[in-house]
Write a protein that holds these residues in place. Structure first.
Motif, short mmCIF file in Angstrom:
data_model
loop_
_atom_site.label_atom_id
_atom_site.label_comp_id
_atom_site.label_asym_id
_atom_site.label_seq_id
_atom_site.Cartn_x
_atom_site.Cartn_y
_atom_site.Cartn_z
N GLY A 47 0.72 -1.23 -0.04
CA GLY A 47 0.01 0.04 0.06
C GLY A 47 0.88 1.30 -0.14
O GLY A 47 0.79 2.29 -0.78
N LEU A 48 1.99 1.23 0.68
CA LEU A 48 2.88 2.29 0.85
C LEU A 48 3.84 2.63 -0.49
O LEU A 48 3.82 3.69 -0.85
CB LEU A 48 3.81 2.18 2.03
CG LEU A 48 4.96 3.17 2.31
CD1 LEU A 48 4.33 4.49 2.55
CD2 LEU A 48 5.85 2.76 3.42
N ALA A 49 3.86 1.30 -1.08
CA ALA A 49 4.69 1.35 -2.53
C ALA A 49 3.82 2.00 -3.35
O ALA A 49 4.22 2.91 -4.34
CB ALA A 49 5.07 -0.18 -2.88
N PHE A 50 2.56 1.47 -3.24
CA PHE A 50 1.46 2.21 -4.35
C PHE A 50 1.19 3.73 -4.07
O PHE A 50 1.42 4.36 -5.04
CB PHE A 50 0.11 1.52 -4.12
CG PHE A 50 -1.09 1.99 -4.98
CD1 PHE A 50 -1.08 1.79 -6.20
CD2 PHE A 50 -2.07 2.92 -4.59
CE1 PHE A 50 -2.03 2.40 -7.12
CE2 PHE A 50 -2.95 3.56 -5.49
CZ PHE A 50 -2.94 3.03 -6.77
N VAL A 51 1.26 4.15 -2.96
CA VAL A 51 1.25 5.37 -2.56
C VAL A 51 2.52 6.30 -3.33
O VAL A 51 2.58 7.30 -3.94
CB VAL A 51 1.28 6.09 -1.16
CG1 VAL A 51 1.42 7.60 -0.96
CG2 VAL A 51 -0.28 5.59 -0.56
N CYS A 52 3.55 5.57 -3.24
CA CYS A 52 4.91 6.06 -3.67
C CYS A 52 4.61 6.23 -5.27
O CYS A 52 5.22 7.25 -5.71
CB CYS A 52 6.12 5.34 -3.41
SG CYS A 52 6.66 5.47 -1.51
N LEU A 53 4.10 5.28 -5.78
CA LEU A 53 4.02 5.19 -7.24
C LEU A 53 3.26 6.33 -7.80
O LEU A 53 3.59 6.92 -8.76
CB LEU A 53 3.41 3.88 -7.83
CG LEU A 53 2.96 3.70 -9.28
CD1 LEU A 53 4.22 4.06 -10.01
CD2 LEU A 53 2.47 2.41 -9.59
N VAL A 54 2.05 6.77 -7.08
CA VAL A 54 1.14 7.82 -7.35
C VAL A 54 1.83 8.85 -7.33
O VAL A 54 1.65 9.97 -8.30
CB VAL A 54 -0.05 7.66 -6.52
CG1 VAL A 54 -0.85 8.97 -6.83
CG2 VAL A 54 -1.00 6.40 -6.56
N GLU A 55 2.71 9.26 -6.12
CA GLU A 55 3.41 10.43 -6.33
C GLU A 55 4.50 10.49 -7.31
O GLU A 55 4.72 11.64 -7.75
CB GLU A 55 4.27 10.42 -4.71
CG GLU A 55 5.05 11.56 -4.59
CD GLU A 55 5.80 11.64 -3.42
OE1 GLU A 55 6.54 12.66 -3.04
OE2 GLU A 55 6.22 10.38 -2.90
N THR A 56 5.06 9.34 -7.43
CA THR A 56 6.27 9.45 -8.52
C THR A 56 5.41 10.16 -10.07
O THR A 56 6.03 10.99 -10.82
CB THR A 56 6.71 8.05 -8.93
OG1 THR A 56 7.44 7.65 -7.86
CG2 THR A 56 7.52 8.26 -10.16
N LEU A 57 4.30 9.42 -10.32
CA LEU A 57 3.42 10.03 -11.56
C LEU A 57 3.10 11.16 -11.43
O LEU A 57 3.06 11.96 -12.60
CB LEU A 57 2.33 8.89 -11.73
CG LEU A 57 2.60 7.44 -12.00
CD1 LEU A 57 1.53 6.66 -11.98
CD2 LEU A 57 3.36 7.26 -13.16
N THR A 58 2.49 11.63 -10.37
CA THR A 58 2.07 12.98 -10.19
C THR A 58 3.28 13.98 -10.40
O THR A 58 3.17 15.16 -11.06
CB THR A 58 1.50 13.29 -8.64
OG1 THR A 58 0.38 12.41 -8.54
CG2 THR A 58 1.08 14.65 -8.44
#
Length: 200
Positions: A47-58
């Motif tokens: 879940g934390l890795a997914f949040v990091c992925l969203v931040e990366t894309l943003t």
């Protein structure tokens, strides 16, 4: 300089744990019985890795017109995702191990304490979520939780993350199956202790 070496060693071990995890192998369990302690952490980690992925894309969208900043932020974001997954991998591939003659208590790449069985006075279940630092005590919590209490007959040396030595007489740690650890350690200690009247 010692701090820098410790940090580099930490990063290498983390990435090595990720390789072992992908290969479905474990570290330091040969000849012993392994006890995991990472159950239930996987969902939170990914879940934390997914949040990091969203931040990366943003951030990639926001910084698309600033190439230098975009490259730096992208590198940091990707490394953060790798680090988060590697941390979970380190918990999985480095379990506690009951070896012939010793109990090895671990937490990822941060703690690796080998305790000779003859120095174990008692082992029992004890669930705690609050741990206050005390002299001579070591709390190896996972998710702020410990489920086992180990009392020693004499101190053992614990090497901290930055290489400082501490003497500990009492160790609290967590295992997914705490009862199995208690039974296994108790049997192993009994097997090493001669019956009354028999030669050692």
């Amino acid at each position: 300089m010692r701090t820098v070496r410790a940090l580099v060693r930490h990063e290498v071990r983390m990435l090595g744990s990720l390789v072992l995890w992908v290969a479905r192998r474990s570290h330091g369990t040969g000849g012993g019985r392994a006890f995991g302690y990472a159950r239930g952490q996987g969902a939170m980690t990914f879940g934390l890795a997914f949040v990091c992925l969203v931040e990366t894309l943003t951030m990639s969208v926001l910084l698309r017109d600033v190439p230098v900043a975009h490259g730096i932020v992208l590198f940091l974001d990707v490394y953060t995702m790798v680090f988060v997954v590697a941390l979970h991998a380190a918990h999985v591939v480095r379990p506690h191990v009951l070896e012939p003659g010793a109990l090895r208590i671990r937490r990822a790449v941060h703690v690796d304490l080998r305790i000779p069985l003859e120095r174990i006075a008692s082992v029992r279940r004890e669930s705690r979520t609050v741990h206050e630092r005390a002299e001579g005590e070591l709390d190896v919590a996972v998710g702020a939780q410990t489920s086992l209490l180990l009392e020693l007959t004499e101190p053992v040396d614990h090497l901290t993350f930055l290489g400082r030595r501490r003497e500990v007489r009492l160790v609290r740690f967590h295992a997914d199956d705490a009862d199995a650890v208690v039974r296994a350690v108790t049997r192993a200690r009994s097997a090493r202790s001669p019956l009354p009247g028999q030669p050692a």
